[in-house]
Design a protein around this motif. Sequence first.
Motif, PDB file in Angstrom:
ATOM      1  N   ARG A 399       0.830  -1.215   0.000  1.00 30.19           N
ATOM      2  CA  ARG A 399       0.000   0.000   0.000  1.00 30.19           C
ATOM      3  C   ARG A 399       0.865   1.265   0.000  1.00 30.19           C
ATOM      4  NH1 ARG A 399      -3.188  -3.849   2.276  1.00 30.19           N
ATOM      5  NH2 ARG A 399      -5.302  -3.908   1.373  1.00 30.19           N
ATOM      6  N   VAL A 400       1.905   1.218  -0.800  1.00 29.02           N
ATOM      7  CA  VAL A 400       2.784   2.380  -0.971  1.00 29.02           C
ATOM      8  C   VAL A 400       2.186   3.280  -2.038  1.00 29.02           C
ATOM      9  CG1 VAL A 400       5.113   3.104  -1.669  1.00 29.02           C
ATOM     10  CG2 VAL A 400       4.801   1.023  -0.298  1.00 29.02           C
ATOM     11  N   THR A 401       2.297   4.566  -1.850  1.00 27.33           N
ATOM     12  CA  THR A 401       1.935   5.508  -2.919  1.00 27.33           C
ATOM     13  C   THR A 401       3.214   6.014  -3.561  1.00 27.33           C
ATOM     14  OG1 THR A 401       1.954   7.463  -1.497  1.00 27.33           O
ATOM     15  CG2 THR A 401      -0.109   6.226  -1.628  1.00 27.33           C
ATOM     16  N   ASN A 402       3.112   6.399  -4.818  1.00 30.66           N
ATOM     17  CA  ASN A 402       4.310   6.775  -5.557  1.00 30.66           C
ATOM     18  C   ASN A 402       4.914   8.095  -5.090  1.00 30.66           C
ATOM     19  OD1 ASN A 402       5.937   5.525  -7.553  1.00 30.66           O
ATOM     20  ND2 ASN A 402       5.482   7.222  -8.940  1.00 30.66           N
ATOM     21  N   SER A 403       4.223   8.799  -4.191  1.00 29.67           N
ATOM     22  CA  SER A 403       4.764  10.052  -3.648  1.00 29.67           C
ATOM     23  C   SER A 403       5.600   9.820  -2.393  1.00 29.67           C
ATOM     24  CB  SER A 403       3.625  11.020  -3.331  1.00 29.67           C
ATOM     25  OG  SER A 403       2.749  10.455  -2.355  1.00 29.67           O
TER      26      SER A 403
END
Length: 506
Positions: A399-403
């Motif tokens: 659940r990583v976001t690219n930011s």
Amino acid sequence: MSNQLPQIMNAEGRIQSSASKANFHTSTENPMKNAHRFYIDGEWVEPETLKKHDVIDPSTEQVIGTIAIGSAADAEKAIKAARNAFAGFSRTTKDDRLALLKRVLTIVKRRKDEIGDMISREMGAPLIMARAEQAGLGAAHFEETIRAFKTFDFEYMQGSTRIVHEPIGVVAMITPWNWPINQIVCKVAPALATGCTMVLKPSEIAPFNAVILAEIMHEAGVPKGVFNLVQGDGPTVGAVLASHPDVDMVSFTGSTRAGIAVALAAAPTVKRVHQELGGKSPNIILRSADLAGAVRAGVRRCFANSGQSCNAPTRMLVPVERMDEASAVAAREAAALVVGPPSDPRTDIGPVASATQFEKIQALIEKGIAEGAELAAGGPGRPSHLSSGYYVRPTVFSRVTNSMTIAREEIFGPVLSIIGYETEDDAMAIANDTPYGLASFIHGAQSEARTLARRLRTGSVRLNGPAWDGAAPFGGYKRSGNGREYGKFGLHEFTEIKGIVGYAGD
């Protein structure tokens, strides 16, 4: 480290072979006893001023030897030798250089295990992997350069104009510690093939494999001044090599930060700057893929070499609705990997190369937790069964976001970020949303993967886990560098192109 590997340091801190004899005495003079000297103009010479640097075994945190750190004067001496040798070596025939490359390859193959043993001690790669892959790729690049060289057209007609590919001149080579002999040979082999002369500055973290290569070059009969080795750091020796007016090209592999410094130093002399820099490679798992198989392969690919590969697939993109499944598979695969001493044949992941690297990775793992990524496996600190050494727990974030920082910065350790995507267009946007552009990976239906590969802004795209191809171009877009290595593409990088117009006239 167990005594499976040779003892390499004597009481004076100089390098020697053990009683097991790892082929350290094959040439006229053994450079493994010359860790405090440099190879310049065909001889082992004393530094202008002896300044010693400890080389650390990352599995034990103990000193295993010392090298001399060069000065600006040492770099100048090596550049002068290369410049003096260029006029003669650049005029040698293709057949002469082919024979030379074959002699070098023969000795490299003979000493491959010795090189692998040394790399395992210097930077912590598991011994089996260090021999087969780290050292093995060094030999493979010589083989591929020879294949490409045999059919490389240095001269041909274009209408009435003669097109001539000539050696670019004196090449400064600054190489890293993570795949040391591999990255050295990617530069040395095409430079020799094209008739260039060179000065090599390897990483001071993993320097001894380069000393073995210098011995090999000497034994193979490389002419004096064609190959020169000066150990040292970037701010001193590296800066001189990059800025010197008698250097025609600098070929650098390392971090983007250091690559920028090299380019700035080289700019006033308008020399060619060839760079292979950092990466944050996406691994796109399509809905048509076998998700479990692709995730397992992606984890192992990401964590190979302790995650210390510039093209490691550190951002895994999965369909958002299958995030839980992908996270669970990745966590199980990470937990199954054996972290331990490089000498243990059961080891999958050895230590990272240095205390600095260990501390950087730990800080970024903490950053991922602080920014809200879900920790699926691993986490901060060493594995519980290891009390010393620069060992990192194989870590999976989901659940990583690219930011997030862990999705933006090159971690260079066994840390994987799993990012969800909604559509193929969304996956392409996430994959390309990075300052880097070295490599990318796609798993899924071949026809779909082929189409999407053309939309990725990276220097290479690997479809469905293919075998390594030493003839494929290697290099990056954007802040991952410029120019290409491997095979015929590497040969082109080390040549200038001359057009002799009117050549066919009377």
